[in-house]
Design a protein around this motif. Sequence first.
Motif, PDB file in Angstrom:
ATOM      1  N   PRO A 134      58.583   5.625 104.800  1.00  0.00           N
ATOM      2  CA  PRO A 134      59.410   4.505 104.319  1.00  0.00           C
ATOM      3  C   PRO A 134      60.470   4.083 105.333  1.00  0.00           C
ATOM      4  O   PRO A 134      60.754   2.890 105.488  1.00  0.00           O
ATOM      5  N   SER A 135      61.048   5.062 106.066  1.00  0.00           N
ATOM      6  CA  SER A 135      62.084   4.733 107.043  1.00  0.00           C
ATOM      7  C   SER A 135      61.503   3.951 108.219  1.00  0.00           C
ATOM      8  O   SER A 135      62.113   2.987 108.700  1.00  0.00           O
ATOM      9  N   VAL A 136      60.343   4.371 108.696  1.00  0.00           N
ATOM     10  CA  VAL A 136      59.706   3.648 109.811  1.00  0.00           C
ATOM     11  C   VAL A 136      59.223   2.279 109.344  1.00  0.00           C
ATOM     12  O   VAL A 136      59.244   1.303 110.106  1.00  0.00           O
ATOM     13  N   MET A 137      58.807   2.204 108.067  1.00  0.00           N
ATOM     14  CA  MET A 137      58.362   0.907 107.532  1.00  0.00           C
ATOM     15  C   MET A 137      59.506  -0.098 107.544  1.00  0.00           C
ATOM     16  O   MET A 137      59.289  -1.300 107.753  1.00  0.00           O
ATOM     17  N   VAL A 138      60.735   0.366 107.350  1.00  0.00           N
ATOM     18  CA  VAL A 138      61.894  -0.534 107.432  1.00  0.00           C
ATOM     19  C   VAL A 138      61.994  -1.144 108.824  1.00  0.00           C
ATOM     20  O   VAL A 138      62.271  -2.342 108.977  1.00  0.00           O
ATOM     21  N   VAL A 139      61.736  -0.336 109.857  1.00  0.00           N
ATOM     22  CA  VAL A 139      61.773  -0.840 111.234  1.00  0.00           C
ATOM     23  C   VAL A 139      60.682  -1.890 111.447  1.00  0.00           C
ATOM     24  O   VAL A 139      60.921  -2.962 112.020  1.00  0.00           O
ATOM     25  N   VAL A 140      59.494  -1.590 110.977  1.00  0.00           N
ATOM     26  CA  VAL A 140      58.368  -2.529 111.136  1.00  0.00           C
ATOM     27  C   VAL A 140      58.653  -3.841 110.417  1.00  0.00           C
ATOM     28  O   VAL A 140      58.439  -4.930 110.976  1.00  0.00           O
ATOM     29  N   GLU A 141      59.145  -3.753 109.199  1.00  0.00           N
ATOM     30  CA  GLU A 141      59.447  -4.968 108.443  1.00  0.00           C
ATOM     31  C   GLU A 141      60.577  -5.766 109.099  1.00  0.00           C
ATOM     32  O   GLU A 141      60.576  -6.998 109.073  1.00  0.00           O
ATOM     33  N   THR A 142      61.548  -5.073 109.692  1.00  0.00           N
ATOM     34  CA  THR A 142      62.622  -5.780 110.397  1.00  0.00           C
ATOM     35  C   THR A 142      62.065  -6.549 111.586  1.00  0.00           C
ATOM     36  O   THR A 142      62.426  -7.712 111.815  1.00  0.00           O
ATOM     37  N   ILE A 143      61.191  -5.913 112.337  1.00  0.00           N
ATOM     38  CA  ILE A 143      60.575  -6.590 113.491  1.00  0.00           C
ATOM     39  C   ILE A 143      59.779  -7.800 113.036  1.00  0.00           C
ATOM     40  O   ILE A 143      59.845  -8.875 113.656  1.00  0.00           O
ATOM     41  N   LYS A 144      59.057  -7.652 111.940  1.00  0.00           N
ATOM     42  CA  LYS A 144      58.219  -8.762 111.449  1.00  0.00           C
ATOM     43  C   LYS A 144      59.062  -9.899 110.894  1.00  0.00           C
ATOM     44  O   LYS A 144      58.849 -11.072 111.220  1.00  0.00           O
ATOM     45  N   SER A 145      60.033  -9.571 110.061  1.00  0.00           N
ATOM     46  CA  SER A 145      60.796 -10.612 109.372  1.00  0.00           C
ATOM     47  C   SER A 145      61.742 -11.353 110.315  1.00  0.00           C
ATOM     48  O   SER A 145      61.925 -12.566 110.202  1.00  0.00           O
ATOM     49  N   GLN A 146      62.347 -10.621 111.247  1.00  0.00           N
ATOM     50  CA  GLN A 146      63.309 -11.238 112.157  1.00  0.00           C
ATOM     51  C   GLN A 146      62.692 -11.646 113.487  1.00  0.00           C
ATOM     52  O   GLN A 146      63.406 -12.112 114.380  1.00  0.00           O
ATOM     53  N   LYS A 147      61.380 -11.427 113.615  1.00  0.00           N
ATOM     54  CA  LYS A 147      60.672 -11.765 114.855  1.00  0.00           C
ATOM     55  C   LYS A 147      61.380 -11.165 116.080  1.00  0.00           C
ATOM     56  O   LYS A 147      61.687 -11.852 117.052  1.00  0.00           O
TER      57      LYS A 147
END
Length: 612
Positions: A134-147
């Motif tokens: 879940p913690s790493v998924m936050v990083v991935v989602e941040t990269i995706k959402s904020q480009k």
Amino acid sequence: MIHELLLALSGYPGTIFTWNKRTGLQVSQDLPFLHPSETSVLNRLCKLGSDYIRFTEFIEQHTGHVHQQEHHTNQSNQTGLHGIYLRAFCTGLDSMLQPYRQTLLDLEQEFLGDPHLTISHVNYKLDQFQLLFPSVMVVVETIKSQKIHGCQILETVYKHSCGGLPPVRMALEKILAVCHGVMYKQLAAWMLHGLLLDQSEEFFVKQGPSAGGAAANQDEEEEDLGLGGLSGKQLRELQDLRLIEEENMLAPSLQQFSLRTEMLPSYIPIRVAEKILFVGESVQMFENHNHSPSRAGSILKHQEDMFAAELHKLKQQPLFSLVDFENLIDRIRSTVAEHLWTLMVEESDLLEQLKIIKDFYLLGRGELYQVFIDLAQHIDGATPPQDTSPREVPPTGWAALGLTYKVQWPLHILFTPAVLEKYNVVFRYLLSVRRVQSQLQHCWALQMQRKHLKSSQTDAVKWRLRNHMAFLIDNLQYYLQVDVLESQFSQLLQQINSTRDFESIRLAHDHFLSNLLAQSFILLKPVFHCLNEILELCHNFCSLVSQTVASLDERGTAQLDILVKGFRRQSSLLFKILSSVRNHQINSDLAQLLLRLDYNKYYTQAGGTLGR
């Protein structure tokens, strides 16, 4: 069902464990043999499977996307997630998933050896990933959402690695180390070979100038403060030493390279990035312009392989060490800066070149310019000094004069076209002051020639005005030549002789030139305008005197009266500006000029007005 579970956790759902894009992996609701507690444990495991599937989808999507971008860099999908840092992140993410995959393989072997193992055993074995995924998924989602793009990925991963969960921190540090590998390769190409390998604009060094700041607010009041026409805006310009932005001759020529600060990770200070920029610029300049390698040698003194090995050693470290990183950058910078110093000071004789510049641009050869003024005075004597923007088309005559300096390699990196234009601005100003001083001296000679003639009251006014004009101009000239030029040039030579670092030389020279422009008041619009008005009045007075042999007629007397009033007004304005700034303790340069003009308090006793 255990094998179905392991397959689902490996990214291959089926009928028992179904996949939904929105809700993820879930246990089918149509299984009557499952107890609710078992369903709860299975759904907990399914969350791991959902994260794993999303991780693998992200990796497959964007590593393929990167390959595509290499061949289609100008297409519209360039605006999406792409780049070598993203690819490195995906590589690190894939490595992070390897222990999870291995655990699933181990579980399969265990269940093949012991079919009686339960779901709780699977839950126990995979519990180590319940915090991590879940913690790493936050990083991935941040990269995706904020480009998040380029070196910004380093910053994102670094910030999330600073948490208090050891498994999360260790995993993200490993991903960050993979991403740092890309940065070190770009650093090696840039610092050792002068190559900017950055097709997708991901590095914190870019080609072209840095983005300028916002324009200053121009909506300022023009109220008169009762200081002889000195408005509130003008006083504030003096108080905060605001440069003439709309007419700023200090605007540098477009830099070839600059920092892209938004890409710089927070754990790399700007001072280190500036050193990296300097080294790469110097190496590239040397590679592009060195036409005699046998004479100059390598700018890194043939230590490229050693520095490359040390960068590779840093790349192999599991954790980024700013101390080790900056120490290596400093060593490379020192090597480059010292070699450039040798080229500049010893081989190109920088000190002699600076003396030549002082002799010609800064009127050090006073006798040469005195002869030039005497010979050229009558060619175009009607053109007064003009207070014009250097960005406008230059005026004709004396105000258009300038010098051309053919700069030899490698001095061109110090004496750029923008720097030479600044020297020309100072040259034109100094020449205008010297020319007016010469004209006033010529008027004194005429006065001596005519002193046996009958004089009138008008003559007394005329020669008194000349004396007051000469008093002001002579003290201005002394201030410029002694307090500004000689003082600053002496400091420049001292700083050059006290270092073996080219960057220190460049900073000292920039400081020297900026001080010339500031202390001669070229950058202070109210003072510069006032001095130019005084120079023009003196020039017009000299023209009137030179053209009139006998006593002034009625028309000449009227012109003289206009000149007297104008000189009174401008000298009073100058005195009030200098006094107001001195009282506010804002600029010691203006106070020094006032000291020269009012050394015996005559200016003060005259009420701050000359020409009475």
